[in-house]
Design a protein around this motif. Sequence first.
Motif, mmCIF file in Angstrom:
data_model
loop_
_atom_site.group_PDB
_atom_site.id
_atom_site.type_symbol
_atom_site.label_atom_id
_atom_site.label_comp_id
_atom_site.label_asym_id
_atom_site.label_seq_id
_atom_site.Cartn_x
_atom_site.Cartn_y
_atom_site.Cartn_z
ATOM 1 N N GLU A 1 50.132 38.264 43.072
ATOM 2 C CA GLU A 1 51.205 38.049 44.034
ATOM 3 C C GLU A 1 52.071 39.299 44.046
ATOM 4 O O GLU A 1 52.417 39.833 42.990
ATOM 5 C CB GLU A 1 52.025 36.828 43.628
ATOM 6 C CG GLU A 1 53.091 36.456 44.618
ATOM 7 C CD GLU A 1 53.735 35.108 44.310
ATOM 8 O OE1 GLU A 1 54.974 35.046 44.347
ATOM 9 O OE2 GLU A 1 53.005 34.135 44.050
ATOM 10 N N ARG B 1 50.266 36.620 48.585
ATOM 11 C CA ARG B 1 49.684 35.808 47.507
ATOM 12 C C ARG B 1 48.181 35.782 47.685
ATOM 13 O O ARG B 1 47.684 35.302 48.699
ATOM 14 C CB ARG B 1 50.218 34.385 47.563
ATOM 15 C CG ARG B 1 51.688 34.266 47.271
ATOM 16 C CD ARG B 1 52.148 32.802 47.337
ATOM 17 N NE ARG B 1 53.592 32.743 47.313
ATOM 18 C CZ ARG B 1 54.366 32.817 48.393
ATOM 19 N NH1 ARG B 1 53.833 32.917 49.593
ATOM 20 N NH2 ARG B 1 55.673 32.770 48.283
ATOM 21 N N THR C 1 49.347 34.114 52.463
ATOM 22 C CA THR C 1 48.698 33.415 51.355
ATOM 23 C C THR C 1 47.217 33.299 51.691
ATOM 24 O O THR C 1 46.867 32.916 52.810
ATOM 25 C CB THR C 1 49.311 32.018 51.146
ATOM 26 O OG1 THR C 1 50.717 32.171 50.908
ATOM 27 C CG2 THR C 1 48.684 31.305 49.965
ATOM 28 N N GLU D 1 55.034 36.785 55.194
ATOM 29 C CA GLU D 1 54.415 36.128 54.050
ATOM 30 C C GLU D 1 52.949 35.874 54.367
ATOM 31 O O GLU D 1 52.597 35.509 55.482
ATOM 32 C CB GLU D 1 55.126 34.796 53.835
ATOM 33 C CG GLU D 1 54.818 34.082 52.579
ATOM 34 C CD GLU D 1 55.701 32.845 52.423
ATOM 35 O OE1 GLU D 1 55.393 32.065 51.515
ATOM 36 O OE2 GLU D 1 56.669 32.652 53.193
#
Length: 145
Positions: free
Chosen positions: A45, A39, A124, A122
Amino acid sequence: MSTSKQDSIGLVQGFFDEVVNGGDLSALERYWTEDMVWRGGSLGEYHGLADYKKFAEANAGGAFTGMHLEPQRFLVDGDTVVALFTNSGTHTGPFMGMPATDKAAKWNGVGIYRIHEGKIAEGTFVEDILAMLLQLGITSLPTSS
């Protein structure tokens, strides 16, 4: 599989060194899981390593040359690594609809990485794009109609 704090930091640092600063996109598989999520705020994203790799390939050497990410501090909590960093580069290609300015900029950012089974699952990211734009002399962005 449990990952130590130092192993988690080493994983993220390795990604910075080899992929972000080194430009070796073939190393992505060593650092990210197949089903990863990335992201990047205004940059979008991406779900899955294949989609993220396409994004990375399309942007490699694009808007900024001499791009360098320098970590300032790492914080680790369980499976999460937070990296405070400084980004820098020279604006030599289109960025956010604006033509190249050939000016250098340096700005801060934060990356939050979740580690799963020894890889990044993941990420961000939040970066101070306003500070970067001001250094480039960009005070307004094109509007879409």
